[in-house]
Design a protein around this motif. Structure first.
Motif, PDB file in Angstrom:
ATOM      1  N   ARG A  50       0.832  -1.205   0.000  1.00  0.00           N
ATOM      2  CA  ARG A  50       0.000   0.000   0.000  1.00  0.00           C
ATOM      3  C   ARG A  50       0.863   1.251   0.000  1.00  0.00           C
ATOM      4  O   ARG A  50       0.470   2.302  -0.493  1.00  0.00           O
ATOM      5  CB  ARG A  50      -0.945   0.004   1.205  1.00  0.00           C
ATOM      6  N   GLY A  52       4.048   1.194  -1.213  1.00  0.00           N
ATOM      7  CA  GLY A  52       5.048   1.079  -2.258  1.00  0.00           C
ATOM      8  C   GLY A  52       6.444   0.874  -1.714  1.00  0.00           C
ATOM      9  O   GLY A  52       7.421   1.344  -2.289  1.00  0.00           O
ATOM     10  N   GLN A  61       9.207  11.950   1.744  1.00  0.00           N
ATOM     11  CA  GLN A  61       8.377  12.712   0.837  1.00  0.00           C
ATOM     12  C   GLN A  61       7.844  13.945   1.559  1.00  0.00           C
ATOM     13  O   GLN A  61       7.912  14.052   2.764  1.00  0.00           O
ATOM     14  CB  GLN A  61       7.215  11.853   0.338  1.00  0.00           C
ATOM     15  N   ASP A 202      -3.664  14.355   3.003  1.00  0.00           N
ATOM     16  CA  ASP A 202      -2.810  14.777   1.894  1.00  0.00           C
ATOM     17  C   ASP A 202      -1.573  13.889   1.780  1.00  0.00           C
ATOM     18  O   ASP A 202      -1.133  13.566   0.672  1.00  0.00           O
ATOM     19  CB  ASP A 202      -2.399  16.239   2.072  1.00  0.00           C
ATOM     20  N   ASP A 205      -2.761  10.642   0.312  1.00  0.00           N
ATOM     21  CA  ASP A 205      -3.097  10.816  -1.100  1.00  0.00           C
ATOM     22  C   ASP A 205      -1.838  10.888  -1.949  1.00  0.00           C
ATOM     23  O   ASP A 205      -1.792  10.332  -3.054  1.00  0.00           O
ATOM     24  CB  ASP A 205      -3.927  12.083  -1.283  1.00  0.00           C
ATOM     25  N   GLN A 206      -0.799  11.551  -1.437  1.00  0.00           N
ATOM     26  CA  GLN A 206       0.446  11.655  -2.189  1.00  0.00           C
ATOM     27  C   GLN A 206       1.097  10.291  -2.357  1.00  0.00           C
ATOM     28  O   GLN A 206       1.819  10.050  -3.328  1.00  0.00           O
ATOM     29  CB  GLN A 206       1.406  12.620  -1.497  1.00  0.00           C
ATOM     30  N   GLN A 207       0.833   9.391  -1.422  1.00  0.00           N
ATOM     31  CA  GLN A 207       1.362   8.034  -1.533  1.00  0.00           C
ATOM     32  C   GLN A 207       0.399   7.113  -2.285  1.00  0.00           C
ATOM     33  O   GLN A 207       0.621   5.911  -2.353  1.00  0.00           O
ATOM     34  CB  GLN A 207       1.622   7.472  -0.129  1.00  0.00           C
ATOM     35  N   ASP A 208      -0.697   7.720  -2.807  1.00  0.00           N
ATOM     36  CA  ASP A 208      -1.676   6.985  -3.609  1.00  0.00           C
ATOM     37  C   ASP A 208      -2.345   5.877  -2.794  1.00  0.00           C
ATOM     38  O   ASP A 208      -2.638   4.790  -3.308  1.00  0.00           O
ATOM     39  CB  ASP A 208      -1.008   6.391  -4.856  1.00  0.00           C
ATOM     40  N   VAL A 209      -2.577   6.155  -1.510  1.00  0.00           N
ATOM     41  CA  VAL A 209      -3.313   5.215  -0.659  1.00  0.00           C
ATOM     42  C   VAL A 209      -4.799   5.532  -0.778  1.00  0.00           C
ATOM     43  O   VAL A 209      -5.238   6.623  -0.432  1.00  0.00           O
ATOM     44  CB  VAL A 209      -2.861   5.324   0.810  1.00  0.00           C
ATOM     45  N   LYS A 210      -5.564   4.585  -1.269  1.00  0.00           N
ATOM     46  CA  LYS A 210      -6.990   4.782  -1.487  1.00  0.00           C
ATOM     47  C   LYS A 210      -7.784   4.178  -0.332  1.00  0.00           C
ATOM     48  O   LYS A 210      -7.424   3.152   0.226  1.00  0.00           O
ATOM     49  CB  LYS A 210      -7.424   4.130  -2.802  1.00  0.00           C
ATOM     50  N   LYS A 246     -14.728   7.091   1.173  1.00  0.00           N
ATOM     51  CA  LYS A 246     -13.347   7.364   0.780  1.00  0.00           C
ATOM     52  C   LYS A 246     -12.365   7.256   1.945  1.00  0.00           C
ATOM     53  O   LYS A 246     -11.150   7.281   1.741  1.00  0.00           O
ATOM     54  CB  LYS A 246     -13.250   8.761   0.161  1.00  0.00           C
TER      55      LYS A 246
END
Length: 398
Positions: A50, A52, A61, A202, A205-210, A246
């Motif tokens: 999740r 990466g 980051q 945020d 979201d930047q780590q593309d965790v949905k 979400k």
């Protein structure tokens, strides 16, 4: 109030427990009770996917556009010199390190510069000592009490005694619901909660965790209205997303009494009920975050792999941010809060000079609030002697 938010969105190198338990077997403590299961095997691999992460990976980051506060700076008033004697009672030294590190010296400085004699004491978390200090200060003839109460009930009781003796009271940082103090000096506490929740989202979201799994660790809502306001601010951000599917709030706990030692157990229980998977934690302050990081997250191999918030810019909080175990902290400029408290005074008689404890111009409501502005540093890589950049919002707080 001026605030700094230090961010470091996660992604830390893999931590290996020195003695991993057998897969599928729960740990048991010395008393034989089942302990929270550590995240190993498939669940641990799921956590890494999740985010990466790979074994030995270390990536720091940052947010290029971190969330902004909607609050405004307090008006800079120069009301001249005052006179009189003020007693200041701070609540404890455990819920936050700010009281001894920042509030005590800064209040002393602000009151001295205003020409006021100050007696500043700490109740050390004891409501009995809080009441005793107040009684002694009233007996010693203070004109004003500035109190940061341990809980609203004991604070309101002191306010009643002070009113009977003709002593004015200012609620400092924490308001005493049901009390009688005419003035309240604090930060925009709902805004703090909003910033914590939005920054966590945020980062995720930047780590593309949905659809992240989130645990909320509230401060002492049982004793402090500020903790209620922090939680209210966080829910303002999270609840609409939860409704839309979400965000998955897998649990919400209260750290009773703002005591950091009360944080690990309820968090561990919630983590276990979530099958050991969590991506984000809204921790009310740095002390709670540190207790969780050093306890359940470390025990489960998750320290450095979960986005976790904080507040107060404590030494331990900043250390956790630097090492990548904590994602953010909020620095509230206590010097502005102290200055606002020192300058709170008014003229009880138009022909007399200012009286300590009330504002020169009476506010339209019985509550004065030192408001919050934002200044932040957002770092994506280690730097030597980092200097924060300032940004101020002109939008007033609600």
């Amino acid at each position: 109030m001026l605030a700094f938010e230090l961010l470091k969105c996660l992604a830390e190198e893999e931590h290996v427990h020195p003695d991993p338990p057998s897969r599928g077997q729960p740990d048991r403590g010395p008393d034989g009770r089942r302990q929270p299961r550590r995240v190993w095997g498939q669940r641990r691999q799921q956590q890494r996917r999740r985010f990466g992460l790979r074994q030995g990976d270390r990536r720091l980051q940052s947010l290029d556009n971190p969330p902004q506060s909607g609050a405004a700076a307090p008006t800079d008033l120069n009301l001249g010199k005052a006179s009189g004697k003020v007693g200041v009672i701070l609540p404890d030294t455990t819920s936050s390190t700010r009281y001894e590190l920042y509030d005590k010296p800064l209040l002393g400085k602000a009151l001295k510069e205003a020409g006021i004699q100050a007696d500043i004491q700490n109740a050390q978390g004891s409501v009995q000592k809080f009441a005793s200090i107040a009684q002694n200060m009233i007996g010693d003839g203070v004109d004003v009490l500035i109190i940061d109460s341990i809980d609203a009930a004991s604070g309101a009781s002191v306010e009643k005694q002070a009113a009977a003796a003709g002593v004015k009271v200012i609620d400092y940082d924490r308001v005493n619901l049901g009390g009688s103090a005419p003035y309240y000096v604090s930060f925009d506490n709902e805004d703090v909660g909003k910033l914590q929740a939005q920054t966590m989202l945020d980062c995720l979201d930047q780590q593309d965790v949905k659809n992240p799994k989130v645990i909320i660790m509230n401060g002492g809502t049982d004793v402090d209205n500020n903790a209620v306001l922090f939680s209210k601010g966080a829910h303002t951000v999270l609840d609409p997303l939860k409704k839309d599917g979400k965000v998955d709030i897998v649990g919400e706990q209260t750290v009773l009494g703002w005591k950091n030692e009360n944080a690990p157990q309820p968090f561990a229980q919630t983590l276990t009920s979530a099958d050991g998977v969590v991506e984000g934690v809204v921790a009310a302050n740095d002390g709670i975050a540190n207790a969780i990081i050093g306890g359940p997250l470390t025990d489960n191999g998750l320290a450095g792999h979960v986005v976790i918030t904080g507040q107060d810019a404590s030494v331990e909080g900043l250390q956790n941010v630097i090492t990548g175990k904590q994602s953010m902290t909020i620095f509230k400029d206590v010097s502005l809060e102290a200055q606002a408290a020192a300058q709170t005074r008014d003229r009880t008689d138009p022909g007399q000079g200012p009286v300590v404890g009330r504002p020169e111009a009476r506010p339209t409501s019985p509550t004065r609030r030192a408001r919050l502005t934002r200044s932040r540093r957002c770092s994506c890589r280690p730097r030597s002697s980092p200097r924060p950049t300032s940004r101020t919002s002109s939008t007033p707080a609600p």
